[in-house]
Design a protein around this motif. Structure first.
Motif, PDB file in Angstrom:
ATOM      1  N   SER A   7       0.810  -1.227   0.000  1.00  0.00           N
ATOM      2  CA  SER A   7       0.000   0.000   0.000  1.00  0.00           C
ATOM      3  C   SER A   7       0.841   1.273   0.000  1.00  0.00           C
ATOM      4  CB  SER A   7      -0.958   0.002   1.195  1.00  0.00           C
ATOM      5  OG  SER A   7      -1.872  -1.066   1.092  1.00  0.00           O
ATOM      6  N   PRO A   8       1.932   1.348   0.797  1.00  0.00           N
ATOM      7  CA  PRO A   8       2.739   2.575   0.769  1.00  0.00           C
ATOM      8  C   PRO A   8       3.333   2.875  -0.611  1.00  0.00           C
ATOM      9  CG  PRO A   8       3.257   1.272   2.706  1.00  0.00           C
ATOM     10  CD  PRO A   8       2.398   0.412   1.838  1.00  0.00           C
ATOM     11  N   ILE A   9       3.635   1.824  -1.374  1.00  0.00           N
ATOM     12  CA  ILE A   9       4.197   2.018  -2.714  1.00  0.00           C
ATOM     13  C   ILE A   9       3.146   2.609  -3.653  1.00  0.00           C
ATOM     14  CG2 ILE A   9       5.194   0.834  -4.718  1.00  0.00           C
ATOM     15  CD1 ILE A   9       6.331  -1.238  -2.783  1.00  0.00           C
ATOM     16  N   LEU A  10       1.888   2.183  -3.466  1.00  0.00           N
ATOM     17  CA  LEU A  10       0.811   2.622  -4.355  1.00  0.00           C
ATOM     18  C   LEU A  10       0.196   3.949  -3.931  1.00  0.00           C
ATOM     19  CD1 LEU A  10      -1.058  -0.783  -4.821  1.00  0.00           C
ATOM     20  CD2 LEU A  10       0.725   0.202  -6.265  1.00  0.00           C
ATOM     21  N   GLU A  11       0.486   4.370  -2.722  1.00  0.00           N
ATOM     22  CA  GLU A  11      -0.123   5.594  -2.198  1.00  0.00           C
ATOM     23  C   GLU A  11       0.232   6.796  -3.071  1.00  0.00           C
ATOM     24  OE1 GLU A  11      -0.357   8.128   1.995  1.00  0.00           O
ATOM     25  OE2 GLU A  11       0.756   6.232   1.891  1.00  0.00           O
ATOM     26  N   GLY A  12      -0.792   7.524  -3.496  1.00  0.00           N
ATOM     27  CA  GLY A  12      -0.579   8.694  -4.342  1.00  0.00           C
ATOM     28  C   GLY A  12      -0.379   8.366  -5.808  1.00  0.00           C
ATOM     29  N   TRP A  13      -0.463   7.092  -6.147  1.00  0.00           N
ATOM     30  CA  TRP A  13      -0.301   6.671  -7.548  1.00  0.00           C
ATOM     31  C   TRP A  13      -1.521   5.838  -7.921  1.00  0.00           C
ATOM     32  CZ3 TRP A  13       3.455   2.529  -9.853  1.00  0.00           C
ATOM     33  CH2 TRP A  13       3.510   2.679 -11.247  1.00  0.00           C
ATOM     34  N   ASP A  14      -2.612   6.520  -8.191  1.00  0.00           N
ATOM     35  CA  ASP A  14      -3.879   5.841  -8.446  1.00  0.00           C
ATOM     36  C   ASP A  14      -3.909   5.219  -9.837  1.00  0.00           C
ATOM     37  OD1 ASP A  14      -4.774   6.620  -5.964  1.00  0.00           O
ATOM     38  OD2 ASP A  14      -5.688   8.470  -6.719  1.00  0.00           O
ATOM     39  N   PHE A  15      -4.589   4.101  -9.931  1.00  0.00           N
ATOM     40  CA  PHE A  15      -4.800   3.456 -11.225  1.00  0.00           C
ATOM     41  C   PHE A  15      -5.813   4.257 -12.030  1.00  0.00           C
ATOM     42  CE2 PHE A  15      -7.438   0.481 -13.766  1.00  0.00           C
ATOM     43  CZ  PHE A  15      -6.468   0.101 -14.684  1.00  0.00           C
ATOM     44  N   GLN A  16      -5.501   4.498 -13.306  1.00  0.00           N
ATOM     45  CA  GLN A  16      -6.405   5.232 -14.192  1.00  0.00           C
ATOM     46  C   GLN A  16      -6.722   4.342 -15.389  1.00  0.00           C
ATOM     47  OE1 GLN A  16      -5.318   9.428 -14.840  1.00  0.00           O
ATOM     48  NE2 GLN A  16      -3.700   9.142 -13.319  1.00  0.00           N
ATOM     49  N   PRO A  17      -7.950   3.845 -15.480  1.00  0.00           N
ATOM     50  CA  PRO A  17      -8.288   2.860 -16.516  1.00  0.00           C
ATOM     51  C   PRO A  17      -8.187   3.383 -17.941  1.00  0.00           C
ATOM     52  CG  PRO A  17     -10.262   3.613 -15.371  1.00  0.00           C
ATOM     53  CD  PRO A  17      -9.097   4.148 -14.606  1.00  0.00           C
ATOM     54  N   ASP A  18      -8.211   4.703 -18.121  1.00  0.00           N
ATOM     55  CA  ASP A  18      -8.198   5.259 -19.471  1.00  0.00           C
ATOM     56  C   ASP A  18      -6.798   5.636 -19.949  1.00  0.00           C
ATOM     57  OD1 ASP A  18      -7.973   7.241 -17.585  1.00  0.00           O
ATOM     58  OD2 ASP A  18      -9.077   8.733 -18.753  1.00  0.00           O
ATOM     59  N   ARG A  19      -5.781   5.325 -19.161  1.00  0.00           N
ATOM     60  CA  ARG A  19      -4.418   5.639 -19.588  1.00  0.00           C
ATOM     61  C   ARG A  19      -3.435   4.672 -18.946  1.00  0.00           C
ATOM     62  NH1 ARG A  19      -1.578   9.029 -15.815  1.00  0.00           N
ATOM     63  NH2 ARG A  19      -0.287   9.796 -17.506  1.00  0.00           N
ATOM     64  N   ILE A  20      -2.268   4.554 -19.576  1.00  0.00           N
ATOM     65  CA  ILE A  20      -1.219   3.687 -19.044  1.00  0.00           C
ATOM     66  C   ILE A  20      -0.358   4.498 -18.081  1.00  0.00           C
ATOM     67  CG2 ILE A  20       0.866   2.400 -19.642  1.00  0.00           C
ATOM     68  CD1 ILE A  20      -0.531   1.589 -22.228  1.00  0.00           C
ATOM     69  N   SER A  21      -0.251   4.016 -16.855  1.00  0.00           N
ATOM     70  CA  SER A  21       0.554   4.691 -15.840  1.00  0.00           C
ATOM     71  C   SER A  21       1.827   3.886 -15.608  1.00  0.00           C
ATOM     72  CB  SER A  21      -0.230   4.818 -14.530  1.00  0.00           C
ATOM     73  OG  SER A  21      -1.382   5.616 -14.707  1.00  0.00           O
ATOM     74  N   VAL A  22       2.947   4.499 -15.883  1.00  0.00           N
ATOM     75  CA  VAL A  22       4.225   3.798 -15.771  1.00  0.00           C
ATOM     76  C   VAL A  22       5.279   4.776 -15.266  1.00  0.00           C
ATOM     77  CG1 VAL A  22       4.777   4.272 -18.200  1.00  0.00           C
ATOM     78  CG2 VAL A  22       5.880   2.360 -17.035  1.00  0.00           C
ATOM     79  N   ARG A  23       6.241   4.250 -14.539  1.00  0.00           N
ATOM     80  CA  ARG A  23       7.309   5.108 -14.026  1.00  0.00           C
ATOM     81  C   ARG A  23       8.587   4.296 -13.872  1.00  0.00           C
ATOM     82  NH1 ARG A  23       4.921   5.829  -7.832  1.00  0.00           N
ATOM     83  NH2 ARG A  23       5.425   3.725  -7.081  1.00  0.00           N
ATOM     84  N   LYS A  24       9.706   5.015 -13.825  1.00  0.00           N
ATOM     85  CA  LYS A  24      10.999   4.398 -13.541  1.00  0.00           C
ATOM     86  C   LYS A  24      11.389   4.728 -12.114  1.00  0.00           C
ATOM     87  CE  LYS A  24      13.748   3.618 -17.718  1.00  0.00           C
ATOM     88  NZ  LYS A  24      14.946   4.038 -18.489  1.00  0.00           N
TER      89      LYS A  24
END
Length: 257
Positions: A7-24
């Motif tokens: 949960s702490p890793i995902l906090e503030g990084w919400d899933f958005q079904p209409d776009r691809i969310s990716v980060r390095k």
């Protein structure tokens, strides 16, 4: 006891079904990682090598492992005759190919087009291997059905790399080549009727037109366009001057350097 809750890793990084969310990110090992957000969590991938970081049978990937088996077969038998990939072999290669799919999709959105090119070409090598050696035709099609998509993504990566060098003509060539490759795929499988429905062809055709509209015009192309407009508007004196300029340009281009 240290919690394994993500949960702490995902906090503030919400899933958005209409776009691809990716980060390095930088991993605990100090190496860069790619994280792809999913609705129920995330995928974390290595930037180099196999996305899950494993080395099956000591090789970088299962593809490299099976290619080594093929080479051993050729050396011992004198040819690749009787070398086959079983259904289980193909399914293992498919699971691995999906890993690379997620990575090149992520890399595309990170605009790491060199990485996209590397991974798409790698998956096309898998498709070629399975197409040639799978003992079951159904396994061959399980891979082949995705060839148009991978060809499209490879072309988009190649085109983007050309555009980074302001090579519009080169980008157009990559797109046009991929369009022909995808059309050839449908013809090879006797499915020409699917060309009009192909999303891959639609994406590439649209990008082709966009590239044409944005491509800087050379001197000859500009003069020819101005001549066409002058003739349409019946501006004959202007048209004559433009023809003279075109002839002068042609003489200059024919002159030995």
């Amino acid at each position: 006891m240290r919690s394994k809750d993500i949960s702490p890793i995902l906090e503030g990084w919400d899933f958005q079904p209409d776009r691809i969310s990716v980060r390095k990110i930088v991993g605990l090992d100090g190496k860069p990682k790619i994280q792809l957000r999913l609705d129920m969590g995330l995928l974390q991938m290595e930037v180099e090598g196999r996305p899950d970081g494993k080395r099956p049978y000591g090789y970088e990937s299962l593809l490299e492992y099976y290619l080594s088996l093929l080479e051993e077969h050729r050396e011992s038998k004198g040819s690749d005759e009787d070398f086959v990939l079983t259904h289980d072999d193909c399914m293992a290669l498919m699971r691995e190919a999906v890993q690379y799919y997620y990575r090149y999709l992520s890399l595309f959105h990170l605009q790491d087009f060199e990485g996209v090119l590397r991974d798409t070409e790698r998956n096309l090598r898998v498709f070629d291997l399975v197409k040639r050696y799978a003992e079951d035709e159904r396994d061959k099609w399980a891979f082949e059905q995705y060839r148009p998509y991978v060809l499209m993504m490879r072309a988009r990566a190649k085109g983007a790399l050309k555009l980074a060098q302001e090579d519009y003509d080169g980008a157009l060539e990559e797109v046009e080549e991929a369009i022909e490759q995808i059309k050839s795929f449908f013809k090879e499988h006797g499915r020409e009727e699917l060309m009009e429905e192909s999303q891959e062809l639609k994406v590439l055709e649209e990008w082709k037109e966009e590239l044409k509209s944005k491509r800087p015009k050379g001197a000859r192309e500009w003069l020819e366009e101005q001549l066409r407009l002058a003739v349409e508007r019946e501006e004959y004196e202007k048209a004559a001057r433009l023809r003279d300029q075109l002839r002068a340009l042609e003489r200059q281009q024919r002159r030995p350097s």
